[in-house]
Design a protein around this motif. Structure first.
Motif, mmCIF file in Angstrom:
data_model
loop_
_atom_site.group_PDB
_atom_site.id
_atom_site.type_symbol
_atom_site.label_atom_id
_atom_site.label_comp_id
_atom_site.label_asym_id
_atom_site.label_seq_id
_atom_site.Cartn_x
_atom_site.Cartn_y
_atom_site.Cartn_z
ATOM 1 N N SER A 1 -24.778 0.812 -30.643
ATOM 2 C CA SER A 1 -24.809 2.272 -30.548
ATOM 3 C C SER A 1 -23.400 2.858 -30.468
ATOM 4 C CB SER A 1 -25.613 2.702 -29.317
ATOM 5 O OG SER A 1 -24.922 2.393 -28.116
ATOM 6 N N THR A 2 -22.389 2.002 -30.508
ATOM 7 C CA THR A 2 -20.996 2.431 -30.411
ATOM 8 C C THR A 2 -20.309 2.294 -31.773
ATOM 9 O OG1 THR A 2 -20.377 0.201 -29.713
ATOM 10 C CG2 THR A 2 -20.817 1.805 -27.985
ATOM 11 N N ASP A 3 -19.114 2.883 -31.907
ATOM 12 C CA ASP A 3 -18.384 2.816 -33.178
ATOM 13 C C ASP A 3 -18.046 1.372 -33.547
ATOM 14 O OD1 ASP A 3 -18.492 5.558 -33.457
ATOM 15 O OD2 ASP A 3 -16.528 5.894 -32.522
ATOM 16 N N THR A 4 -17.629 0.604 -32.540
ATOM 17 C CA THR A 4 -17.336 -0.811 -32.754
ATOM 18 C C THR A 4 -18.405 -1.644 -32.062
ATOM 19 O OG1 THR A 4 -14.954 -0.383 -32.809
ATOM 20 C CG2 THR A 4 -15.645 -2.661 -32.417
ATOM 21 N N PRO A 5 -19.090 -2.526 -32.774
ATOM 22 C CA PRO A 5 -20.063 -3.392 -32.108
ATOM 23 C C PRO A 5 -19.412 -4.123 -30.941
ATOM 24 C CG PRO A 5 -20.221 -3.622 -34.490
ATOM 25 C CD PRO A 5 -19.006 -2.786 -34.219
ATOM 26 N N THR A 6 -20.089 -4.110 -29.795
ATOM 27 C CA THR A 6 -19.470 -4.641 -28.569
ATOM 28 C C THR A 6 -20.416 -5.593 -27.865
ATOM 29 O OG1 THR A 6 -18.234 -2.570 -28.295
ATOM 30 C CG2 THR A 6 -18.406 -4.001 -26.375
ATOM 31 N N ILE A 7 -19.918 -6.787 -27.554
ATOM 32 C CA ILE A 7 -20.707 -7.759 -26.801
ATOM 33 C C ILE A 7 -20.663 -7.371 -25.318
ATOM 34 C CG2 ILE A 7 -20.866 -10.158 -26.039
ATOM 35 C CD1 ILE A 7 -19.749 -10.995 -28.745
ATOM 36 N N LEU A 8 -21.831 -7.102 -24.752
ATOM 37 C CA LEU A 8 -21.923 -6.763 -23.335
ATOM 38 C C LEU A 8 -22.301 -7.970 -22.485
ATOM 39 C CD1 LEU A 8 -23.706 -3.285 -23.436
ATOM 40 C CD2 LEU A 8 -21.267 -3.830 -23.590
ATOM 41 N N ARG A 9 -22.901 -8.974 -23.114
ATOM 42 C CA ARG A 9 -23.227 -10.222 -22.412
ATOM 43 C C ARG A 9 -23.119 -11.361 -23.407
ATOM 44 N NH1 ARG A 9 -29.165 -10.876 -19.958
ATOM 45 N NH2 ARG A 9 -29.660 -11.342 -22.140
ATOM 46 N N PRO A 10 -22.270 -12.365 -23.142
ATOM 47 C CA PRO A 10 -22.150 -13.477 -24.084
ATOM 48 C C PRO A 10 -23.362 -14.396 -24.010
ATOM 49 C CG PRO A 10 -20.790 -13.881 -22.146
ATOM 50 C CD PRO A 10 -21.356 -12.493 -21.999
ATOM 51 N N GLY A 11 -23.637 -15.039 -25.123
ATOM 52 C CA GLY A 11 -24.741 -15.991 -25.190
ATOM 53 C C GLY A 11 -24.486 -16.992 -26.298
ATOM 54 N N ALA A 12 -25.545 -17.599 -26.800
ATOM 55 C CA ALA A 12 -25.395 -18.640 -27.812
ATOM 56 C C ALA A 12 -24.871 -18.098 -29.142
ATOM 57 C CB ALA A 12 -26.729 -19.348 -28.026
ATOM 58 N N VAL A 13 -25.128 -16.815 -29.429
ATOM 59 C CA VAL A 13 -24.593 -16.175 -30.636
ATOM 60 C C VAL A 13 -23.249 -15.554 -30.264
ATOM 61 C CG1 VAL A 13 -24.967 -14.434 -32.414
ATOM 62 C CG2 VAL A 13 -26.914 -15.718 -31.503
ATOM 63 N N ASP A 14 -22.151 -16.123 -30.763
ATOM 64 C CA ASP A 14 -20.825 -15.681 -30.317
ATOM 65 C C ASP A 14 -20.126 -14.827 -31.371
ATOM 66 O OD1 ASP A 14 -19.758 -17.437 -32.233
ATOM 67 O OD2 ASP A 14 -19.445 -19.046 -30.784
ATOM 68 N N GLU A 15 -18.907 -14.380 -31.035
ATOM 69 C CA GLU A 15 -18.158 -13.473 -31.911
ATOM 70 C C GLU A 15 -17.930 -14.073 -33.291
ATOM 71 O OE1 GLU A 15 -14.652 -11.572 -30.174
ATOM 72 O OE2 GLU A 15 -15.452 -12.049 -28.192
ATOM 73 N N GLU A 16 -17.632 -15.366 -33.352
ATOM 74 C CA GLU A 16 -17.357 -16.010 -34.639
ATOM 75 C C GLU A 16 -18.580 -15.990 -35.547
ATOM 76 O OE1 GLU A 16 -15.734 -19.877 -34.228
ATOM 77 O OE2 GLU A 16 -13.901 -19.203 -33.240
ATOM 78 N N MET A 17 -19.767 -15.948 -34.956
ATOM 79 C CA MET A 17 -20.997 -15.885 -35.733
ATOM 80 C C MET A 17 -21.327 -14.450 -36.126
ATOM 81 S SD MET A 17 -23.049 -18.541 -33.271
ATOM 82 C CE MET A 17 -24.611 -18.527 -34.147
ATOM 83 N N LEU A 18 -20.958 -13.497 -35.270
ATOM 84 C CA LEU A 18 -21.307 -12.094 -35.501
ATOM 85 C C LEU A 18 -20.373 -11.406 -36.491
ATOM 86 C CD1 LEU A 18 -22.010 -11.179 -31.776
ATOM 87 C CD2 LEU A 18 -23.726 -11.131 -33.602
ATOM 88 N N GLU A 19 -19.085 -11.708 -36.425
ATOM 89 C CA GLU A 19 -18.102 -10.951 -37.210
ATOM 90 C C GLU A 19 -18.278 -11.082 -38.724
ATOM 91 O OE1 GLU A 19 -14.285 -11.874 -35.479
ATOM 92 O OE2 GLU A 19 -14.464 -10.141 -34.118
ATOM 93 N N PRO A 20 -18.698 -12.227 -39.279
ATOM 94 C CA PRO A 20 -18.937 -12.263 -40.724
ATOM 95 C C PRO A 20 -20.064 -11.338 -41.173
ATOM 96 C CG PRO A 20 -18.693 -14.486 -39.855
ATOM 97 C CD PRO A 20 -18.799 -13.571 -38.669
ATOM 98 N N VAL A 21 -20.913 -10.929 -40.234
ATOM 99 C CA VAL A 21 -22.057 -10.078 -40.562
ATOM 100 C C VAL A 21 -21.721 -8.607 -40.404
ATOM 101 C CG1 VAL A 21 -24.483 -9.588 -40.052
ATOM 102 C CG2 VAL A 21 -23.618 -11.913 -39.818
ATOM 103 N N VAL A 22 -21.005 -8.236 -39.321
ATOM 104 C CA VAL A 22 -20.774 -6.809 -39.033
ATOM 105 C C VAL A 22 -19.300 -6.444 -38.895
ATOM 106 C CG1 VAL A 22 -23.024 -6.425 -37.975
ATOM 107 C CG2 VAL A 22 -21.117 -7.204 -36.541
ATOM 108 N N GLY A 23 -18.395 -7.375 -39.146
ATOM 109 C CA GLY A 23 -16.976 -7.067 -39.015
ATOM 110 C C GLY A 23 -16.493 -7.242 -37.584
#
Length: 339
Positions: free
Chosen positions: A182-204
């Protein structure tokens, strides 16, 4: 109240209880959740009462499919990409909700809500059979370690809820990643098994919000404000394997009974009279076994301190350390201070 156990053969009976406004715990690949009809405000209030959960701590809305999310929220193109890539799975997505779509009791009064589609077919069947999405906080007493088996749920919730849908142990062992879309930059509020390296190729670019929520601030996601995952004993994090002998000497000198929560390489060679719990052979096993290990020491009430193995907070280690830090209240063993 009698708390009944349900299985795959009786999932329709469990769904009938949800339709009737009762609480039913359910399995996911991460931890067991505590389900109530998300559209039934009185049922949702029972969740807060059963857990002893603060009412400003928002609840995750657990769905059987993406179409259900569309009833309640606006799905942005980027959020839909995440759903296409990671659902069903261990990713919870915060979205702006449609006006009046969900009760403030579910959202904590916010205009956003967190949605999750778990990778457990039996739970998706339960939700579909019930006809509505269900709220899904972890099925434990508030502040205690999350449950990864039906037995853990029964320990905390027996007599408090109508039923538990049992589908064996959770495989991941820590709750889903929460990403705020819901923010301008997608933001992880709680880390889990899906990490930044997995998310960034999808949404930047993905940010990570590590701030602590203030006393007067409503958290956008569970687990951001209150102490979590804590056994009765004080957890002390031992950051390096080589520090364990010094930590054990320090704990021994304290005169208190203590336990050791660590992987097999650390436990190997320790005095076999110590109270220990194996986290397994590596980080992946440790993450799956962390909550069960923390709960184990509550079965040993004389243990006042638990020395717990820390890992580098990267990748899955970020999720592990997030939970362990909250369990310990930030307490780390310092070899210099112990001298």
């Amino acid at each position: 109240m009698e708390t009944k156990i349900f299985t795959a053969d009786t999932v329709k009976d469990a769904a009938a209880l949800l339709k009737a406004g009762e609480l039913v715990a359910f399995p996911t690949e991460t931890v067991y959740g505590l389900g109530a009809d998300a559209t039934n405000e009185s049922a949702v209030r029972k969740v807060y009462a059963a857990k002893g959960r603060p009412s400003d701590n928002p609840l995750i809305v657990t769905v059987a499919d993406v179409a259900t999310v569309e009833r309640f929220a606006t799905i942005t193109p980027a959020a839909r990409k995440l759903m296409d890539r990671f659902w069903p799975g261990s990713l919870t997505i915060i979205l702006p909700i449609k006006p009046g779509a969900l009760s403030p009791v579910v959202t904590g009064g916010l205009q956003t809500a967190a949605f999750r589609n778990p990778a457990n077919a039996l739970t998706r069947e339960l939700i579909a059979e019930s006809g509505n999405p269900i709220v899904g906080p972890s099925a434990n007493l508030s502040g205690k370690p999350s449950p990864t088996t039906a037995a853990h749920v029964m320990h905390d919730m027996k007599g408090r809820i109508a039923g538990i849908l049992d589908d064996g142990p959770a495989k991941v062992g820590v709750e889903s990643t929460i990403i705020d879309m819901s923010t301008d930059t997608p933001t992880i509020l709680r880390p889990g098994a899906v990490d930044e390296e997995m998310l960034e190729p999808v949404v930047g670019t993905v940010a990570s919000d590590k701030h602590k929520v203030g006393a007067g601030e409503t958290p956008k996601a569970p687990g951001m404000k209150y102490k979590h995952y804590a056994p009765d004993a004080q957890v002390v994090i031992v950051d390096h394997e080589v520090d364990f002998p010094a930590a054990i000497a320090w704990a021994t000198a304290s005169g208190h009974d203590f336990g050791v929560l660590a992987t097999d390489p650390v436990l190997k060679g320790l005095d076999d009279t110590l109270t220990t719990y194996s986290l397994g052979k590596d980080l992946q096993a440790a993450t799956a076994n962390l909550f069960a290990g923390l709960r184990y020491f509550d079965l040993h009430p004389t243990v006042k301190v638990v020395l717990a193995e820390g890992f580098v907070a990267e990748g899955l280690g970020a999720a592990y350390m997030n939970r362990l830090e909250k369990s310990a209240g930030g307490e780390h063993f310092s070899p210099k201070a112990a001298q």
